[in-house]
Design a protein around this motif. Structure first.
Motif, PDB file in Angstrom:
ATOM      1  N   ARG A   1       0.898  -1.247  -0.040  1.00  0.00           N
ATOM      2  CA  ARG A   1      -0.055  -0.114   0.007  1.00  0.00           C
ATOM      3  C   ARG A   1       0.995   1.327   0.127  1.00  0.00           C
ATOM      4  NH1 ARG A   1      -3.174  -3.694   2.711  1.00  0.00           N
ATOM      5  NH2 ARG A   1      -2.196  -3.444   4.526  1.00  0.00           N
ATOM      6  N   HIS A   2       1.830   1.244   0.778  1.00  0.00           N
ATOM      7  CA  HIS A   2       2.728   2.131   0.578  1.00  0.00           C
ATOM      8  C   HIS A   2       3.606   2.523  -0.648  1.00  0.00           C
ATOM      9  CE1 HIS A   2       6.032   5.099   2.344  1.00  0.00           C
ATOM     10  NE2 HIS A   2       6.816   4.235   2.156  1.00  0.00           N
ATOM     11  N   PHE A   3       3.829   1.750  -1.136  1.00  0.00           N
ATOM     12  CA  PHE A   3       4.782   1.911  -2.480  1.00  0.00           C
ATOM     13  C   PHE A   3       3.504   2.167  -3.697  1.00  0.00           C
ATOM     14  CE2 PHE A   3       7.792  -1.367  -1.028  1.00  0.00           C
ATOM     15  CZ  PHE A   3       8.883  -0.400  -0.487  1.00  0.00           C
ATOM     16  N   PHE A   4       2.303   1.629  -3.507  1.00  0.00           N
ATOM     17  CA  PHE A   4       1.413   2.157  -4.366  1.00  0.00           C
ATOM     18  C   PHE A   4       1.183   3.558  -4.365  1.00  0.00           C
ATOM     19  CE2 PHE A   4      -0.605  -2.405  -5.389  1.00  0.00           C
ATOM     20  CZ  PHE A   4       0.037  -2.285  -6.604  1.00  0.00           C
ATOM     21  N   MET A   5       1.042   4.042  -3.070  1.00  0.00           N
ATOM     22  CA  MET A   5       0.611   5.465  -2.598  1.00  0.00           C
ATOM     23  C   MET A   5       2.007   6.250  -3.223  1.00  0.00           C
ATOM     24  SD  MET A   5       0.904   7.316   0.989  1.00  0.00           S
ATOM     25  CE  MET A   5       2.413   7.081   1.180  1.00  0.00           C
ATOM     26  N   LEU A   6       3.259   5.962  -3.296  1.00  0.00           N
ATOM     27  CA  LEU A   6       4.247   6.703  -3.752  1.00  0.00           C
ATOM     28  C   LEU A   6       4.357   6.947  -5.203  1.00  0.00           C
ATOM     29  CD1 LEU A   6       7.200   5.315  -1.753  1.00  0.00           C
ATOM     30  CD2 LEU A   6       5.785   7.494  -1.190  1.00  0.00           C
ATOM     31  N   ALA A   7       3.916   5.663  -5.742  1.00  0.00           N
ATOM     32  CA  ALA A   7       3.589   5.442  -7.140  1.00  0.00           C
ATOM     33  C   ALA A   7       2.539   6.607  -7.696  1.00  0.00           C
ATOM     34  CB  ALA A   7       3.370   4.118  -7.632  1.00  0.00           C
ATOM     35  N   GLU A   8       1.610   6.652  -6.969  1.00  0.00           N
ATOM     36  CA  GLU A   8       0.438   7.662  -7.297  1.00  0.00           C
ATOM     37  C   GLU A   8       0.878   8.974  -7.160  1.00  0.00           C
ATOM     38  OE1 GLU A   8      -4.240   8.477  -5.967  1.00  0.00           O
ATOM     39  OE2 GLU A   8      -3.111   6.702  -5.124  1.00  0.00           O
ATOM     40  N   GLN A   9       1.673   9.196  -6.187  1.00  0.00           N
ATOM     41  CA  GLN A   9       2.327  10.657  -5.967  1.00  0.00           C
ATOM     42  C   GLN A   9       3.054  10.959  -7.068  1.00  0.00           C
ATOM     43  OE1 GLN A   9       4.187  10.575  -1.984  1.00  0.00           O
ATOM     44  NE2 GLN A   9       2.183  10.565  -1.166  1.00  0.00           N
ATOM     45  N   GLU A  10       3.833  10.055  -7.760  1.00  0.00           N
ATOM     46  CA  GLU A  10       4.636  10.081  -9.010  1.00  0.00           C
ATOM     47  C   GLU A  10       3.808  10.413 -10.184  1.00  0.00           C
ATOM     48  OE1 GLU A  10       7.246   7.090  -8.636  1.00  0.00           O
ATOM     49  OE2 GLU A  10       8.376   8.003  -6.999  1.00  0.00           O
ATOM     50  N   GLY A  11       2.480  10.316 -10.231  1.00  0.00           N
ATOM     51  CA  GLY A  11       1.883  10.502 -11.492  1.00  0.00           C
ATOM     52  C   GLY A  11       1.333   9.186 -12.024  1.00  0.00           C
ATOM     53  N   LEU A  12       1.585   8.206 -11.237  1.00  0.00           N
ATOM     54  CA  LEU A  12       1.124   6.921 -11.725  1.00  0.00           C
ATOM     55  C   LEU A  12      -0.244   6.329 -11.475  1.00  0.00           C
ATOM     56  CD1 LEU A  12       4.075   4.809 -11.404  1.00  0.00           C
ATOM     57  CD2 LEU A  12       3.229   5.577 -13.471  1.00  0.00           C
ATOM     58  N   PRO A  13      -1.154   5.777 -12.096  1.00  0.00           N
ATOM     59  CA  PRO A  13      -2.511   5.224 -11.682  1.00  0.00           C
ATOM     60  C   PRO A  13      -2.613   4.861 -10.278  1.00  0.00           C
ATOM     61  CG  PRO A  13      -2.102   4.579 -14.103  1.00  0.00           C
ATOM     62  CD  PRO A  13      -0.634   4.889 -13.419  1.00  0.00           C
ATOM     63  N   SER A  14      -3.710   5.195  -9.781  1.00  0.00           N
ATOM     64  CA  SER A  14      -4.185   4.480  -8.372  1.00  0.00           C
ATOM     65  C   SER A  14      -4.318   3.145  -8.314  1.00  0.00           C
ATOM     66  CB  SER A  14      -5.319   5.395  -7.754  1.00  0.00           C
ATOM     67  OG  SER A  14      -5.615   4.620  -6.788  1.00  0.00           O
ATOM     68  N   LYS A  15      -3.490   2.378  -7.714  1.00  0.00           N
ATOM     69  CA  LYS A  15      -3.991   0.828  -7.501  1.00  0.00           C
ATOM     70  C   LYS A  15      -4.474   0.247  -6.371  1.00  0.00           C
ATOM     71  CE  LYS A  15      -2.516   0.275 -12.125  1.00  0.00           C
ATOM     72  NZ  LYS A  15      -3.441  -0.141 -13.079  1.00  0.00           N
ATOM     73  N   GLN A  16      -5.232  -0.950  -6.419  1.00  0.00           N
ATOM     74  CA  GLN A  16      -5.616  -1.650  -5.044  1.00  0.00           C
ATOM     75  C   GLN A  16      -4.931  -3.015  -5.626  1.00  0.00           C
ATOM     76  OE1 GLN A  16      -9.740  -0.825  -4.383  1.00  0.00           O
ATOM     77  NE2 GLN A  16      -8.974   0.694  -3.045  1.00  0.00           N
ATOM     78  N   ILE A  17      -4.896  -3.970  -4.394  1.00  0.00           N
ATOM     79  CA  ILE A  17      -4.622  -5.235  -4.390  1.00  0.00           C
ATOM     80  C   ILE A  17      -5.451  -6.031  -3.995  1.00  0.00           C
ATOM     81  CG2 ILE A  17      -3.052  -4.987  -2.530  1.00  0.00           C
ATOM     82  CD1 ILE A  17      -0.993  -6.992  -4.223  1.00  0.00           C
ATOM     83  N   ASP A  18      -5.713  -7.197  -4.210  1.00  0.00           N
ATOM     84  CA  ASP A  18      -6.908  -7.945  -3.583  1.00  0.00           C
ATOM     85  C   ASP A  18      -6.238  -9.004  -2.868  1.00  0.00           C
ATOM     86  OD1 ASP A  18      -5.984 -10.206  -4.934  1.00  0.00           O
ATOM     87  OD2 ASP A  18      -7.543 -10.106  -6.479  1.00  0.00           O
ATOM     88  N   GLN A  19      -6.789  -9.569  -1.657  1.00  0.00           N
ATOM     89  CA  GLN A  19      -6.403 -10.431  -0.582  1.00  0.00           C
ATOM     90  C   GLN A  19      -5.571 -11.481  -1.326  1.00  0.00           C
ATOM     91  OE1 GLN A  19      -6.206  -9.067   2.531  1.00  0.00           O
ATOM     92  NE2 GLN A  19      -4.885 -10.981   2.950  1.00  0.00           N
ATOM     93  N   ALA A  20      -5.841 -12.263  -2.277  1.00  0.00           N
ATOM     94  CA  ALA A  20      -5.460 -13.530  -2.626  1.00  0.00           C
ATOM     95  C   ALA A  20      -4.169 -13.238  -3.499  1.00  0.00           C
ATOM     96  CB  ALA A  20      -6.318 -14.125  -3.773  1.00  0.00           C
TER      97      ALA A  20
END
Length: 478
Positions: A322-341
């Protein structure tokens, strides 16, 4: 038999009951409350010899109360507990003047030991400075292994003790060193890092201590070294195990005498730096081989910190993702989520590259896939990618080109009529550069001059790439 009164503040009735039973059996008088208002009334009335308190209370955050306690009763030890088990919680507890920080769930035996130590210490323990901190979290994870590191770092923030950080490549050694600087008393000074593995061995002394004009061939002017650049701040010596013996001797003299001379210089220069060293090697083994000075090891290993491999803290993967996805989003990349599996699939991976490998994976997922939710199939696709082929002439180059073309065609197909986010060239280039440069260095056994020739780039360009990409250079004899 211990004596004294302990004030316990926690809005969880079960925790109050457990602490009451344990501390009463130990011989203490215990007073219990579920709110900060009552705790403050007791403290301001002079009651209690020690406080145990949760951070988040129904009526007030204890970090807002702690400065008042320290001002009114600076000798009163306060043990802070929190279920918000982040690096910043430990740092704020230290900066606000807490005697000790314990993450929840806590070990009851450890808590009673801390209480006994606090109650037996002489009064007059100085308060820690109550300075506000940046809420950016430099370290991520709530596993027991990371909690212990947070507590150690919190204790070290207001000291100048030399620290030795050990751990596998990719575990975040420089991140820890930077946190020690950014939240310590030298935060207003420079943070200077030097990677011993990325600098030619014959230039390390000049890089560290600077050189005078004419000190050696090519020294056309005086140049400052890293010690001079770091004056008043922190000098981070990364991969200290790669330091040649001659430089080790000079470094030992600096640590012993607090001064150094430049290469080719005669006048001693006083130095005021905090030293933090790091290694991914077994220094005791290097000492046995005669490759590392034992006396230097003890000078550097004043406070040892071992960073766990990612496979030792798999419960942190969710927070890290979640932290790395947040950093990627701050850099202009699309917002992502990840499922539990998909998270469970990540926890089953061995992670030889540790946190750095996970971060690179998350950046690829954020940059190269249009799906909003990352699934197991995407994780499997990425983790099953074969390692880059070895360089063996034109055929390998053609195969690599074909593979890249097929990969990119599939990537663009995933977006349909839409285009991927801007910056694709640099993202793909970075992904290719890392294995390419790593393979060239491996083929030349860590010789950066030969690797630069093999790649057809300037040696200084290669050195910058090695530093920017954080590539570990491992030298070996034939």
């Amino acid at each position: 038999m211990p004596t004294g009164t302990i004030l316990v503040a926690d809005d969880d009735a079960a925790i109050r009951t457990v602490l009451n039973q344990a501390l009463s059996r130990a011989g203490y008088t215990v007073r219990l409350t579920s709110n900060a208002t009552t705790l403050w009334r007791w403290v301001s009335s002079g009651d209690g010899d020690l406080v145990i308190t949760d951070v988040v209370m129904p009526d007030e955050n204890i970090f807002d109360v702690l400065p008042r306690i320290r001002k009114m009763r600076p000798d009163l030890p306060v043990v802070v507990m929190s279920a918000q088990n982040t690096f910043m919680t430990a740092i704020r507890a230290s900066e606000k003047g807490a005697y000790e920080y314990l993450p929840k769930p806590f070990d009851l035996k450890e808590l009673t030991t801390i209480v006994g130590r606090a109650m037996s210490e002489p009064k007059g323990r100085p308060a820690s400075p109550a300075e506000e901190t940046n809420e950016h979290i430099p370290l991520v994870g709530r596993s027991p292994a990371m909690q212990e590191i947070y507590r150690v770092l919190a204790r070290l923030m207001q000291t100048d003790l030399t620290v030795m950080i050990s751990g596998e490549s990719g575990t975040g050694k420089e991140l820890v060193a930077k946190a020690l600087h950014d939240y310590g008393k030298r935060r207003n000074g420079p943070f200077v890092a030097i990677n011993m593995a990325a600098i030619p061995r014959d230039l390390i002394e000049a890089e560290l201590f600077g050189h005078e004009k004419g000190a050696f061939t090519g020294a056309q002017a005086r140049s400052s070294g890293r010690f001079e650049q770091a004056d008043g701040g922190t000098l981070f010596l990364d991969e200290i195990g790669d330091m040649p013996m001659e430089a080790q001797t000079r470094l030992l003299r600096v640590l012993q005498q607090g001064e150094y001379t430049t290469v080719g210089g005669r006048t001693p220069i006083k130095t005021d730096v905090r030293i933090i060293a790091a290694t991914n090697k077994d220094l005791s083994h290097l000492i046995q081989q005669g490759l590392f000075r034992e006396d230097l090891f003890y000078r550097l290993n004043v406070v040892p910190i071992r960073l766990p491999a990612l496979r030792e803290r798999l419960e942190d993967i969710g927070d890290l993702v979640r932290h790395f996805f947040m950093l990627a989003e701050q850099e202009g990349l699309p917002s992502k989520q990840i499922d539990q599996a998909a998270l469970e699939r990540l926890r089953r991976h061995r992670w030889p590259g540790n946190v750095r490998e996970l971060e690179n994976l998350i950046r690829r997922l954020a940059a190269l896939y249009p799906q909003d939710v990352i699934t197991t199939s995407l994780i499997d696709q990425e983790l099953s990618q074969p390692a880059p082929s070895s360089l063996n002439g034109e055929d390998a180059s053609q195969n690599l080109g074909d593979s890249v073309e097929r990969y990119l065609n599939g990537y663009f197909d995933n977006f349909g009529e839409a285009l991927p986010p801007p910056g694709l060239y640099h993202r793909i280039l970075r992904e290719v550069e890392y294995p390419l440069i790593s393979a060239a260095l491996a083929a030349t056994r860590g010789n950066q001059i030969r690797a630069a020739e093999l790649l057809g780039v300037n040696r200084n360009t290669l050195r910058k790439k090695v530093k920017d990409l954080d590539i570990q250079v491992i030298r070996s004899s034939r």
